[in-house]
Write an enzyme that holds these catalytic residues in place. Structure first.
Site, short mmCIF file in Angstrom:
data_model
loop_
_atom_site.label_atom_id
_atom_site.label_comp_id
_atom_site.label_asym_id
_atom_site.label_seq_id
_atom_site.Cartn_x
_atom_site.Cartn_y
_atom_site.Cartn_z
N GLU A 357 0.83 -1.20 0.00
CA GLU A 357 0.00 0.00 0.00
C GLU A 357 0.87 1.25 0.00
O GLU A 357 0.45 2.32 -0.48
CB GLU A 357 -0.93 0.01 1.21
CG GLU A 357 -2.11 0.96 1.08
CD GLU A 357 -3.18 0.73 2.13
OE1 GLU A 357 -4.14 -0.01 1.85
OE2 GLU A 357 -3.05 1.28 3.24
N HIS A 388 5.69 -26.70 3.64
CA HIS A 388 4.80 -27.72 3.08
C HIS A 388 3.71 -27.08 2.23
O HIS A 388 2.68 -27.70 1.97
CB HIS A 388 4.19 -28.54 4.22
CG HIS A 388 5.20 -29.36 4.97
ND1 HIS A 388 5.49 -30.67 4.65
CD2 HIS A 388 6.01 -29.03 5.99
CE1 HIS A 388 6.43 -31.12 5.46
NE2 HIS A 388 6.77 -30.14 6.29
N LYS A 503 -13.71 1.60 -3.63
CA LYS A 503 -14.68 2.05 -2.62
C LYS A 503 -15.74 2.95 -3.24
O LYS A 503 -16.93 2.82 -2.97
CB LYS A 503 -13.96 2.80 -1.50
CG LYS A 503 -13.15 1.94 -0.55
CD LYS A 503 -12.57 2.81 0.55
CE LYS A 503 -11.80 2.00 1.57
NZ LYS A 503 -11.27 2.86 2.65
#
Length: 527
Positions: A357, A388, A503
């Site tokens: 960001e 893993h 947004k």
């Protein structure tokens, strides 16, 4: 005089670009002199941590050129300028003051007629006093019972950092009698998130923290109402169960619908707010004010180290510059953060936001396009789980991905078991050691499927045990690392316009006043 220039305008940058692929770490780590390199390429951090970069693809020439870049780009001067209250956040015309929440390293900073260091100290003290009243029972719930849990409602920087810090200290606090209250977090606007939390806690004995600097964050206010509905169903008065962390100009400030409000300001971005009231309220309630204060002291220690002009004595600066070399010269696209500590299970997620960001930008501080790559993709999981999962690609994939390991010689709980002559903690540390060497040196095999090219660079941050002060230093190291990288790239690391467009379009969808692709996709999902 501070000069802001694009990186590719600097002579040291051009010199650095000529140093691609000149170091084979495998050669040095596979020979008898490996111990000397490991000892030499190591510098102390704050709170007893150490940064070791022996497995990075650097040598004396590269380090010398990185030092030249640091000087020419005026990285320390720019940091000092930031600490002294200059308007470094050019996109929003704001100062950047998160370091001021944990210490005074620059001149007095006055904004809006207020001494900001005094303001942050005052808010920390108010939070400490409130937490003590909750812990001692001076503030009780409606039934006259003590609160036993705290739940933070927020999103982005109001969730990722505080949640990661809480999880990092939870077991340590329990072992050291510093644990006061369970903490829970609601962030996703998906109602299943809030419902899962509310159905798992005793709402009557929970104090909720609503975190929104503006007081208008849609996802957070939606979740607040969701929680209030639960409280009302339980015949509880929400105003006796909620506090707010917000700005003094927001609609949440001085509002009778909250037990109390604690304040921050526009000079601290969400992803940098763990050392403000955003992290302070939940951590002080969960662990007590002293633990939060130790956390701040650790961060302050690392902030002070970050002022050293010698890159070999400044771990955040050196880590940043090596990252620049890997991203822009070696052209590596990603960085993996690999904490071999379950306590740091959400730390990579916080760093993902902190870096991506901040430095995920394609224009400079003046809004002009830049011709070089900036922030890498950040990802990670705790070891040994990651081994893993995605280590196959890290070891044998077509992209080389730099790695950063974080490890401690002692666990937090003090509990362990001996299996096959070694404890679980020793096995964990053995895995870190093995991975660093395996990535760097590889292994030849007649079967190509079992051959490892090596040449995968890594660094290691390590210490004795993860506690509050160590966590503060670790957090500040990365905050300052990404800041220095933003300075080199000449981007504004302190705004996030890329978050805003989605947004705004979401609000358009909710208004119903839409057409084209918005309408077509909405019809697929919204019934």
């Amino acid at each position: 005089m501070i000069s802001w220039s694009n990186a590719d305008e600097l002579s040291s940058w051009k010199k650095l670009m000529s140093l691609k692929g000149m170091v084979s770490v495998a050669d040095e780590l596979s020979c008898e002199g490996a111990e000397k390199r490991i000892a030499k390429y190591s510098i102390p951090m704050g709170s007893g941590l150490t940064y070791n970069y022996a497995a990075k693809q650097v040598n004396e020439q590269i380090l010398k050129t990185l030092a030249e870049l640091s000087n020419e780009a005026q990285l320390i001067e720019k940091y000092e300028d930031l600490l002294n209250g200059s308007v470094v956040n050019t996109g929003e015309s704001r100062m950047v003051l998160h370091q001021l929440t944990r210490g005074q390293l620059g001149k007095d900073v006055v904004a809006d007629g207020v001494n900001k260091r005094e303001f942050y100290i005052k808010e920390q003290k108010r939070i400490a006093e409130f937490a003590e009243k909750i812990h001692s029972g001076k503030i009780l719930n409606e039934k006259g019972e003590k609160f036993t849990s705290v739940c933070q409602i927020g999103i982005g920087g109001s969730d990722l950092g505080p949640r990661a810090m809480y999880l990092a200290l939870e077991n340590w606090a329990k072992k050291n009698n510093e644990f006061k209250m369970d903490a829970h977090f609601i962030s996703n606007v998906d109602p299943d998130d809030a419902a899962a939390v509310m159905n798992s806690i005793d709402s009557a004995k929970t104090i909720f923290i609503l975190v929104s600097k503006s007081g208008t964050t849609l996802e957070t206010l939606t979740n607040e109402q969701f929680v209030k509905n639960f409280l009302v169903k339980d015949n509880l008065d929400p105003s006796k169960h909620m506090i707010a962390v917000t700005s003094e100009t927001s609609p949440l400030a001085h509002n009778p619908l909250y037990l109390e409000a604690f304040y921050m300001d526009d000079y601290i971005g969400g992803r940098y707010s763990s050392t403000s009231g955003v992290g302070g309220a939940v951590l002080s309630l969960a662990f007590g004010a002293k633990v939060f204060d130790d956390f701040l002291k650790g961060a302050a220690e690392e902030d002070k180290l970050s002022l050293n002009k010698d890159i070999l004595k400044n771990p955040a600066l050196l880590d940043a510059l090596i990252g620049i070399y890997e991203r822009n010269v070696q052209e590596y696209p990603s960085t993996a953060i690999l904490p071999y500590s379950q306590a740091l299970s959400r730390f990579p997620a916080h760093l993902q936001q902190l870096d991506m960001e901040s430095n995920g930008k394609s224009v400079n501080r003046d809004g002009k396009s830049i011709d070089y790559v900036t922030g890498p993709v950040i990802f990670g999981e705790p070891g040994t789980n990651g081994q893993h999962s995605f280590y196959q690609l890290l070891h044998q994939g077509t992209n080389i991905i730099p790695l950063q390991f974080i490890a401690f010689s002692e666990n937090q709980s003090g509990e362990d078991i001996v299996i096959e002559d070694s404890t679980s903690q020793v096995k964990l540390c053995a895995n870190v050691t093995a991975q660093i060497v395996a990535f760097a040196c590889g292994k030849s095999d007649e079967n190509p499927n079992k051959s490892f090219a090596g040449g995968r660079p890594s660094s290691l941050i390590y210490g004795k045990q993860l506690n509050a002060k160590v966590l503060g230093s670790l957090l500040a190291h990365y905050e300052n690392k990404f800041m220095f990288q933003g300075f080199v790239w000449n981007v504004n690391s302190f705004d996030q316009e890329g978050v805003q467009l989605g947004k705004k379009l979401a609000k358009t969808v909710l208004s119903g006043n839409m057409n084209g692709a918005l309408k077509a996709f909405a019809e697929l999902l919204i019934k």
